[in-house]
Motif scaffolding. Structure first.
Motif, mmCIF file in Angstrom:
data_model
loop_
_atom_site.group_PDB
_atom_site.id
_atom_site.type_symbol
_atom_site.label_atom_id
_atom_site.label_comp_id
_atom_site.label_asym_id
_atom_site.label_seq_id
_atom_site.Cartn_x
_atom_site.Cartn_y
_atom_site.Cartn_z
ATOM 1 N N SER A 1 0.819 -1.225 0.000
ATOM 2 C CA SER A 1 0.032 0.120 0.125
ATOM 3 C C SER A 1 0.922 1.259 -0.011
ATOM 4 N N ALA A 2 0.485 2.418 -0.695
ATOM 5 C CA ALA A 2 1.145 3.447 -0.374
ATOM 6 C C ALA A 2 1.099 4.117 0.986
ATOM 7 N N ALA A 3 0.134 3.493 1.785
ATOM 8 C CA ALA A 3 0.172 4.237 2.950
ATOM 9 C C ALA A 3 1.592 3.717 3.838
ATOM 10 N N LEU A 4 2.044 2.617 3.344
ATOM 11 C CA LEU A 4 3.430 2.001 3.911
ATOM 12 C C LEU A 4 4.785 2.929 3.455
ATOM 13 N N PRO A 5 5.794 2.841 4.363
ATOM 14 C CA PRO A 5 7.122 3.314 3.899
ATOM 15 C C PRO A 5 7.740 2.481 2.878
ATOM 16 N N LEU A 6 8.657 3.040 2.111
ATOM 17 C CA LEU A 6 9.255 2.207 1.040
ATOM 18 C C LEU A 6 10.682 1.474 1.777
ATOM 19 N N MET A 7 11.190 2.025 2.797
ATOM 20 C CA MET A 7 12.464 1.660 3.274
ATOM 21 C C MET A 7 12.070 0.712 4.697
ATOM 22 N N LYS A 8 13.090 -0.179 4.842
ATOM 23 C CA LYS A 8 12.735 -0.965 6.239
ATOM 24 C C LYS A 8 13.415 -0.260 7.145
ATOM 25 N N PRO A 9 12.886 0.031 8.419
ATOM 26 C CA PRO A 9 13.443 0.847 9.476
ATOM 27 C C PRO A 9 14.797 0.291 9.851
ATOM 28 N N PRO A 10 15.803 0.883 10.439
ATOM 29 C CA PRO A 10 17.212 0.256 10.859
ATOM 30 C C PRO A 10 16.845 -0.778 12.051
ATOM 31 N N LEU A 11 17.624 -1.874 11.617
ATOM 32 C CA LEU A 11 17.596 -2.975 12.450
ATOM 33 C C LEU A 11 17.985 -2.606 13.815
ATOM 34 N N MET A 12 18.991 -1.795 14.114
ATOM 35 C CA MET A 12 19.463 -1.305 15.167
ATOM 36 C C MET A 12 18.285 -0.643 16.308
ATOM 37 N N ARG A 13 17.051 -0.346 15.468
ATOM 38 C CA ARG A 13 15.999 0.328 16.289
ATOM 39 C C ARG A 13 15.361 -0.981 16.879
ATOM 40 N N GLU A 14 15.211 -1.958 16.178
ATOM 41 C CA GLU A 14 14.429 -3.240 16.758
ATOM 42 C C GLU A 14 15.421 -3.409 17.982
ATOM 43 N N HIS A 15 16.566 -3.540 17.873
ATOM 44 C CA HIS A 15 17.519 -4.172 19.198
ATOM 45 C C HIS A 15 17.549 -3.027 20.316
ATOM 46 N N ARG A 16 17.561 -1.884 20.067
ATOM 47 C CA ARG A 16 17.321 -0.948 21.247
ATOM 48 C C ARG A 16 16.095 -0.906 21.831
ATOM 49 N N LEU A 17 15.127 -1.147 21.194
ATOM 50 C CA LEU A 17 13.664 -1.566 21.971
ATOM 51 C C LEU A 17 13.647 -2.652 22.517
ATOM 52 N N TYR A 18 14.422 -3.685 22.315
ATOM 53 C CA TYR A 18 14.413 -4.656 23.177
ATOM 54 C C TYR A 18 15.434 -4.412 24.452
ATOM 55 N N GLN A 19 16.233 -3.651 24.070
ATOM 56 C CA GLN A 19 17.193 -3.323 25.196
ATOM 57 C C GLN A 19 16.351 -2.447 26.430
ATOM 58 N N ALA A 20 15.445 -1.619 25.635
ATOM 59 C CA ALA A 20 14.892 -0.720 26.567
ATOM 60 C C ALA A 20 13.684 -1.413 27.469
ATOM 61 N N ASP A 21 13.195 -2.599 26.624
ATOM 62 C CA ASP A 21 12.155 -3.257 27.148
ATOM 63 C C ASP A 21 12.875 -4.080 28.519
ATOM 64 N N TRP A 22 14.129 -4.704 28.158
ATOM 65 C CA TRP A 22 14.829 -5.318 29.127
ATOM 66 C C TRP A 22 14.925 -4.345 30.388
ATOM 67 N N LEU A 23 15.325 -3.110 30.246
ATOM 68 C CA LEU A 23 15.228 -2.179 31.219
ATOM 69 C C LEU A 23 13.980 -1.964 32.203
ATOM 70 N N MET A 24 13.009 -2.125 31.484
ATOM 71 C CA MET A 24 11.666 -1.865 32.105
ATOM 72 C C MET A 24 11.542 -3.231 32.942
ATOM 73 N N ARG A 25 11.631 -4.281 32.356
ATOM 74 C CA ARG A 25 11.514 -5.471 33.118
ATOM 75 C C ARG A 25 12.324 -6.085 34.099
ATOM 76 N N PHE A 26 13.436 -5.741 34.239
ATOM 77 C CA PHE A 26 14.489 -6.117 35.033
ATOM 78 C C PHE A 26 15.158 -5.217 35.761
ATOM 79 N N TYR A 27 15.295 -3.976 35.283
ATOM 80 C CA TYR A 27 16.082 -2.969 35.707
ATOM 81 C C TYR A 27 15.395 -1.915 36.696
#
Length: 410
Positions: A266-292
């Motif tokens: 769909s034209a509503a979607l971006p043409l580029m994939k977001p940086p994979l590092m963004r996904e990684h940082r979200l997992y790290q932030a999620d870890w901070l919320m759950r365990f830190y």
């Protein structure tokens, strides 16, 4: 459609399942320790997840079918997609799982599906697969069912009797995102289904009077997955959504899946994939919320655009924004403050608390506990050690920023 072999179905439906990130088996223990280790393979449909004790668990990860009555913009299996379709029968999934398990290829099954005919019909078939494995074949392996939120709540309750974990995708971080990109799905229906699973888990959390044992119901809990980068939602809003999900439904995990551009999108979607590092940082932030002990608001407090720093991990980013709370005395600080020191994980903090009961810690003692002392030195004081001007060095961030190829966990 011409008849295709089970092998061809496996190739199609295992490839279609690769977009589902939430297949980790954390939270479930081995059912029969007498059987020892299970082998691994790189065959079609096999993915690898890790349990809390570090065991690598191989799962047969497939869709029951990639036919779907829904037309979600971001999904490769949407009804309008020009993709090759296939559908397993109940018997084929049961037989594949048992054969893979007997050959030591897998230790469990992750089963998801597109929606065919109706949510009840599809979920009913998935529940029947799990029932046959457990009851008819005494299958002791791990089972994760990706549930369909629009189905009858009674089917969700049946699913929990046979599956180790149930997961229901929230799809996108915000209701407005779901309404725009998946208009046939209703956020309130998804939340209602998650509430049903939470209620069923809690109702069976206490031992019965007669057997003194807890009734078995989804012992590995429930999880969810959201797509990141399909819309302009910021990381701050994503973490706020995750915090609400953890609080409201007692989820074991929220999985973050970076949006992947698909053919004829769909034209509503971006043409580029977001940086994979963004996904990684979200997992790290999620870890901070759950365990830190971090609140979701403070992880990005002070960030002008509400986005996580891609160059450094979120704990270090927080420490650099909050230099006034450092350095921390490792001999006197409480556990909560020690966990906020960059470079200290939960195991290292536990060791520090244990050792300092018997002697005063020096910098070299801390160095013996952690993998690397370099990241920690500017943020602590110890017997005979003070960072002094080191904490005021203008290039501190540059010196502590890992090389681009590194993906360190705090």
């Amino acid at each position: 459609m011409s008849k295709i072999s089970v092998r061809e179905k496996l190739a199609i439906l295992s490839d279609a399942a690769k977009y589902d990130a939430s297949c980790a088996s954390s939270g479930s223990s081995k059912r029969d320790s007498r059987k020892g280790g299970i082998g691994s393979t790189e065959g079609m449909g096999i993915c690898h997840a890790y349990a809390p004790d570090g065991r690598c668990i191989s799962l047969l990860k497939i869709l029951l079918t990639n036919f779907c009555i829904y037309d979600c913009s971001y999904c490769i299996n949407r009804s309008s997609s020009n993709t090759k379709r296939a559908r397993f029968t109940i018997e084929e999934v049961v037989d594949l799982t048992l054969e893979f398990y007997k050959r030591n290829y897998i230790e469990g099954l992750f089963l998801s599906s597109g929606v065919i005919r109706s949510p009840d019909d599809t979920m009913g078939e998935m529940v029947e697969i799990a029932r046959r494995l457990r009851i008819d074949h005494c299958f002791k392996g791990y089972i994760h069912l990706k549930s369909i939120p629009e189905c009858d709540p009674a089917l969700l309750e049946q699913a929990g009797l046979y599956a180790d974990r149930l997961s229901i995708n929230v799809e996108l971080p915000t209701d407005s995102g779901v309404e725009r990109l998946a208009p046939e799905k209703k956020p309130q229906t998804i939340r209602r289904a998650m509430g049903t699973v939470r209620g069923a888990i809690e109702n069976r959390s206490e031992p019965t009077m007669r057997t003194k044992r807890k009734p078995r119901f989804a012992p590995a809990g429930q999880s969810t997955q959201m797509i990141v980068g399909a819309d302009p939602t910021s990381d701050a809003i994503i973490l706020k959504s995750s915090a609400r999900l953890y609080s409201s439904y007692h989820l074991r995990r929220v999985y973050y899946s970076a949006f992947s551009p698909i053919p004829d999108s769909s034209a509503a979607l971006p043409l580029m994939k977001p940086p994979l590092m963004r996904e990684h940082r979200l997992y790290q932030a999620d870890w901070l919320m759950r365990f830190y002990g971090f609140a979701n608001e403070e992880i990005l407090d002070g960030s002008p655009d509400g986005m996580l720093d891609l160059a450094i991990d979120p704990k270090l980013a927080w420490a650099l924004r909050n230099r006034h709370v450092f350095p921390v005395d490792v001999n006197r600080a409480d556990r909560e403050m020690l966990l906020r020191i960059p470079g200290l994980g939960t195991k290292a903090v536990a060791k520090i608390l244990q050792v300092r009961r018997y002697r005063t810690l020096r910098l070299e003692d801390v160095g013996a506990i952690v993998q690397s002392i370099q990241k920690i030195r500017p943020f602590i004081t110890a017997a005979g050690w003070s960072p002094g001007g080191l904490t005021e060095t203008e290039n501190l961030r540059a010196r502590l920023t890992p090389q681009p190829q590194q993906l360190s966990l705090f």
